[in-house]
Write an enzyme that holds these catalytic residues in place. Structure first.
Site, PDB file in Angstrom:
ATOM      1  N   LYS A 165      34.026  19.331 -23.177  1.00 52.77           N
ATOM      2  CA  LYS A 165      33.587  18.039 -23.500  1.00 52.77           C
ATOM      3  C   LYS A 165      33.717  17.482 -24.942  1.00 52.77           C
ATOM      4  CE  LYS A 165      29.944  18.291 -19.757  1.00 52.77           C
ATOM      5  NZ  LYS A 165      30.912  19.404 -19.071  1.00 52.77           N
ATOM      6  N   PRO A 180      22.672  21.986 -24.269  1.00 49.28           N
ATOM      7  CA  PRO A 180      22.945  23.098 -23.426  1.00 49.28           C
ATOM      8  C   PRO A 180      21.989  23.161 -22.411  1.00 49.28           C
ATOM      9  CG  PRO A 180      22.978  23.577 -25.820  1.00 49.28           C
ATOM     10  CD  PRO A 180      22.453  22.344 -25.652  1.00 49.28           C
ATOM     11  N   CYS A 288      31.210  27.148 -10.396  1.00 48.21           N
ATOM     12  CA  CYS A 288      31.288  26.158  -9.476  1.00 48.21           C
ATOM     13  C   CYS A 288      32.643  26.240  -8.297  1.00 48.21           C
ATOM     14  CB  CYS A 288      31.428  24.843 -10.248  1.00 48.21           C
ATOM     15  SG  CYS A 288      32.843  24.807 -11.374  1.00 48.21           S
ATOM     16  N   GLU A 468      38.246  16.674 -15.552  1.00 47.99           N
ATOM     17  CA  GLU A 468      38.472  17.494 -16.992  1.00 47.99           C
ATOM     18  C   GLU A 468      39.484  17.689 -16.989  1.00 47.99           C
ATOM     19  OE1 GLU A 468      34.530  19.054 -17.030  1.00 47.99           O
ATOM     20  OE2 GLU A 468      33.753  17.573 -18.579  1.00 47.99           O
TER      21      GLU A 468
HETATM   22  P1  NAD Z   1      21.593  21.604 -13.191  1.00 48.33           P
HETATM   23  O1  NAD Z   1      21.818  20.593 -12.574  1.00 48.33           O
HETATM   24  O2  NAD Z   1      20.244  22.161 -12.926  1.00 48.33           O
HETATM   25  O3  NAD Z   1      21.314  21.456 -14.847  1.00 48.33           O
HETATM   26  C1  NAD Z   1      22.499  21.233 -15.557  1.00 48.33           C
HETATM   27  C2  NAD Z   1      21.999  20.467 -16.823  1.00 48.33           C
HETATM   28  O4  NAD Z   1      21.293  19.131 -16.487  1.00 48.33           O
HETATM   29  C3  NAD Z   1      21.130  21.430 -17.946  1.00 48.33           C
HETATM   30  O5  NAD Z   1      21.622  21.182 -19.060  1.00 48.33           O
HETATM   31  C4  NAD Z   1      19.877  20.700 -17.347  1.00 48.33           C
HETATM   32  O6  NAD Z   1      18.892  21.089 -18.297  1.00 48.33           O
HETATM   33  C5  NAD Z   1      20.140  19.325 -17.361  1.00 48.33           C
HETATM   34  N1  NAD Z   1      19.176  18.476 -16.613  1.00 48.33           N
HETATM   35  C6  NAD Z   1      18.451  18.602 -15.612  1.00 48.33           C
HETATM   36  N2  NAD Z   1      17.731  17.683 -15.253  1.00 48.33           N
HETATM   37  C7  NAD Z   1      18.140  16.664 -15.974  1.00 48.33           C
HETATM   38  C8  NAD Z   1      17.912  15.113 -15.985  1.00 48.33           C
HETATM   39  N3  NAD Z   1      17.036  14.659 -15.082  1.00 48.33           N
HETATM   40  N4  NAD Z   1      18.603  14.466 -16.855  1.00 48.33           N
HETATM   41  C9  NAD Z   1      19.345  15.055 -17.568  1.00 48.33           C
HETATM   42  N5  NAD Z   1      19.670  16.159 -17.532  1.00 48.33           N
HETATM   43  C10 NAD Z   1      19.136  16.926 -16.832  1.00 48.33           C
HETATM   44  O7  NAD Z   1      22.713  22.761 -12.976  1.00 48.33           O
HETATM   45  P2  NAD Z   1      22.681  24.244 -13.328  1.00 48.33           P
HETATM   46  O8  NAD Z   1      21.659  24.848 -12.555  1.00 48.33           O
HETATM   47  O9  NAD Z   1      22.596  24.444 -14.914  1.00 48.33           O
HETATM   48  O10 NAD Z   1      24.361  24.689 -12.935  1.00 48.33           O
HETATM   49  C11 NAD Z   1      24.606  24.886 -11.608  1.00 48.33           C
HETATM   50  C12 NAD Z   1      25.198  23.922 -10.819  1.00 48.33           C
HETATM   51  O11 NAD Z   1      26.235  23.116 -11.614  1.00 48.33           O
HETATM   52  C13 NAD Z   1      25.993  24.331  -9.738  1.00 48.33           C
HETATM   53  O12 NAD Z   1      25.611  23.430  -8.788  1.00 48.33           O
HETATM   54  C14 NAD Z   1      27.272  24.383  -9.914  1.00 48.33           C
HETATM   55  O13 NAD Z   1      28.460  24.280  -8.998  1.00 48.33           O
HETATM   56  C15 NAD Z   1      27.416  23.171 -10.928  1.00 48.33           C
HETATM   57  N6  NAD Z   1      28.635  23.300 -11.659  1.00 48.33           N
HETATM   58  C16 NAD Z   1      29.773  22.541 -11.318  1.00 48.33           C
HETATM   59  C17 NAD Z   1      30.932  22.670 -12.256  1.00 48.33           C
HETATM   60  C18 NAD Z   1      31.971  21.822 -11.902  1.00 48.33           C
HETATM   61  O14 NAD Z   1      33.000  21.697 -12.927  1.00 48.33           O
HETATM   62  N7  NAD Z   1      32.099  20.891 -11.127  1.00 48.33           N
HETATM   63  C19 NAD Z   1      31.015  23.773 -13.194  1.00 48.33           C
HETATM   64  C20 NAD Z   1      30.028  24.615 -13.566  1.00 48.33           C
HETATM   65  C21 NAD Z   1      28.541  24.520 -12.774  1.00 48.33           C
END
Ligand code: NAD
Length: 496
Positions: A165, A180, A288, A468
């Site tokens: 990003k 993060p 993911c 992306e």
């Molecule tokens: P998550 O959704 O729990 O958290 C991601 C981020 O969002 C964190 O920084 C968290 O603090 C933040 N966050 C949480 N609640 C929020 C809110 N209400 N508003 C704004 N930000 C908020 O995800 P995770 O557990 O960190 O990661 C795992 C998930 O990410 C899996 O579902 C995975 O598939 C997905 N993922 C997708 C890709 C892709 O490129 N498609 C890549 C990596 C991970």
């Protein structure tokens, strides 16, 4: 359990307008391989500090957007060199806070730098304005920066999914506030700081916390774009939060990526068997785009399972992330470990057979850390939770199918559509691939092994919005602006 700060514990702070800013309260991140060891501390950014960071980014945008592309690229290339010089230090920190083995942490830096370099090489061409002289006059199409980008990243690839990003956003003339994940905040913050050292104050800001800070980033009117990678459930909150101010969004979300093995697949191909095992268990299954459900043509199913177990037992060596023999480390956090265990337990109770895979190198470490022995789940129903939910951990169901239409239907009925893979004779595999609803389909490989940063990456359906990587991954940080100079200034059908 007594929690102790390790001698090498690091402390990161919020970065706001070029300054490190302390917070009143701090959180700590433990080592998933040895949870009594604190790897480092990070602040809990207050709402006021988050607002300050956003306002600093908005102020910096006024001048940063006017810089030329050469300056932006030169600064980014210097940042890349600094990251490269600090690679070992970053990799060790990432491995300790995340739990991924050292080779895998190096792999994350490798992917991050590959993308950052691609973005530097391509930015000028991707962002160049296009001037078209035509019968009706002249049109100028420019790719203008959007403004302040809120970049929210997950814990599984904290550096790669932050730099994916930061690099295009800045190259396109935007400023950024990065948040993060609290499950892996340290190495990502260090890398962001390194990049920030090459840019004017306020161009990159870093805040820490979870949903509380996230809500400010996704509702604040100064933020004009959200670049989010994380879970689909979180994205639904974000979409609602951002609706009042209609922000531009790139959402990279969950997946339930299928690997489909056609009748023509050669089960005696040991390299291919190793590739599918790696595609299931790299980063302890916490990617993911990892292959999360495997479908095998019934005619080769039994032989496939036998060869799969042999290949898995050869490749999977569960141990301390710092041990060079380790291929699979612990799960990143207790919540994720319990979720995966719950899915396996559910499958067992529904009559599935669960087979443990791999070798435990260090039983003491295993017992102390957030470890799970990887498992293969056989005999489950096509709609069991372990098949339809994203497990995001070291377990995989393998199911037989009878014909291509059936497996295409099973693939496409998922709410997700991130990546998929088809294995077998190339022509047949491509024919099946064309029918799959997924952003990327790989042939005879899967997961990061088939990732190509030169091409767009993203999901169908609830796996996301936008792309992306590739040229698309740079232009997604711009608004298209058309300046029209028509020859016919007054339309003939409008009355005098
Ligand atoms: P998550 O959704 O729990 O958290 C991601 C981020 O969002 C964190 O920084 C968290 O603090 C933040 N966050 C949480 N609640 C929020 C809110 N209400 N508003 C704004 N930000 C908020 O995800 P995770 O557990 O960190 O990661 C795992 C998930 O990410 C899996 O579902 C995975 O598939 C997905 N993922 C997708 C890709 C892709 O490129 N498609 C890549 C990596 C991970």
């Amino acid at each position: 359990m007594t929690i102790q700060a390790n001698q090498e514990a690091v402390t990161v702070e919020a970065l706001i307008n070029g300054r490190n800013v302390k917070s009143l309260s701090q959180s700590s991140k433990e080592n998933p391989a040895n949870p009594t060891e604190i790897v480092g501390y990070f602040p809990v950014t207050t709402k006021e500090q988050a607002v300050e960071a956003i306002e600093a980014a908005a102020e910096a945008f006024k001048t940063w957007k006017k810089t030329d592309i050469e300056e932006r690229v030169t600064r980014m290339r210097k940042a890349i060199e600094k990251i490269r010089a600090a690679e070992n230090e970053i990799v060790h920190l990432l491995s300790r806070e995340h739990g991924k083995p050292l080779y895998d942490a190096h792999g994350e830096i490798y992917v991050s730098l590959m993308w950052m370099e691609f973005a530097c090489n391509e930015a000028a061409a991707a962002l160049e304005e296009q001037v078209t002289e035509h019968d009706h006059g002249k049109t100028i199409l420019s790719y203008d920066p959007i403004g302040v980008v809120a970049a929210i990243s997950p814990w599984n690839y904290p550096i790669a999914l932050s730099t994916i990003k930061i690099a295009p956003a800045l190259l396109a003339g935007n400023t950024i506030v990065l948040k993060p994940s609290p499950y892996a905040p340290l190495a990502a913050a260090k890398v962001a700081e390194i990049i920030a050292s090459e840019f004017p104050a306020g161009v990159i800001n870093v805040v820490h916390g979870d949903a509380d800070v996230g809500v400010e980033l996704t509702t604040n009117p100064h933020v004009t774009k959200i670049a989010f990678t994380g879970g689909t459930a979180t994205a639904k909150h974000i979409i609602r939060a951002a609706s009042d101010t209609i922000k531009d969004m790139t959402l990279e979300l969950g997946g339930n990526d299928a690997a489909i093995f056609l009748e023509s697949f050669d089960v005696n191909d040991e390299r291919a068997m190793r590739r599918i095992v790696v595609s299931n268990f790299l980063t302890t299954g916490q990617i993911c785009m990892i292959a999360k459900r495997v479908y095998v043509h019934r005619s080769i199913y039994d032989a496939f399972v036998e060869k799969y177990i042999e290949a898995a037992n050869r490749w999977i060596r569960i141990g301390d992330p710092f041990d060079a023999d380790t291929t699979v480390g612990p799960v990143n956090n207790l919540k994720q470990k319990e979720y995966v265990l719950g899915l396996v337990e559910d499958a067992k109770q529904r009559g599935a057979k669960v087979i443990s895979l791999g070798r435990i190198l260090d039983q003491k470490r295993f017992d102390e850390g957030y470890y799970l022995q990887p498992t293969l789940v056989l005999g489950c129903d096509a709609h069991d939770r372990i098949v339809v939910e994203e497990q995001f951990g070291p377990t995989v169901p393998i199911l037989p199918f009878d014909d291509e239409d059936q497996v295409i239907t099973l693939h496409n009925e998922s709410i997700y559509g991130l990546t998929s893979s088809v294995w077998g004779a190339e022509k047949e595999a491509i024919a099946v691939a064309r029918q799959l609803e997924a952003g990327t389909t790989m042939i005879n490989t899967a997961a990061v092994q088939g990732l190509d940063v030169r091409f767009p990456f993203g999901g169908f359906k609830q796996s996301g919005i936008g792309r992306e990587y590739g040229t698309e991954g740079i232009r997604t940080y711009t608004e298209q602006h058309v300046i029209n100079v028509p020859k016919m200034l007054d339309l003939p059908y409008i009355p005098e």
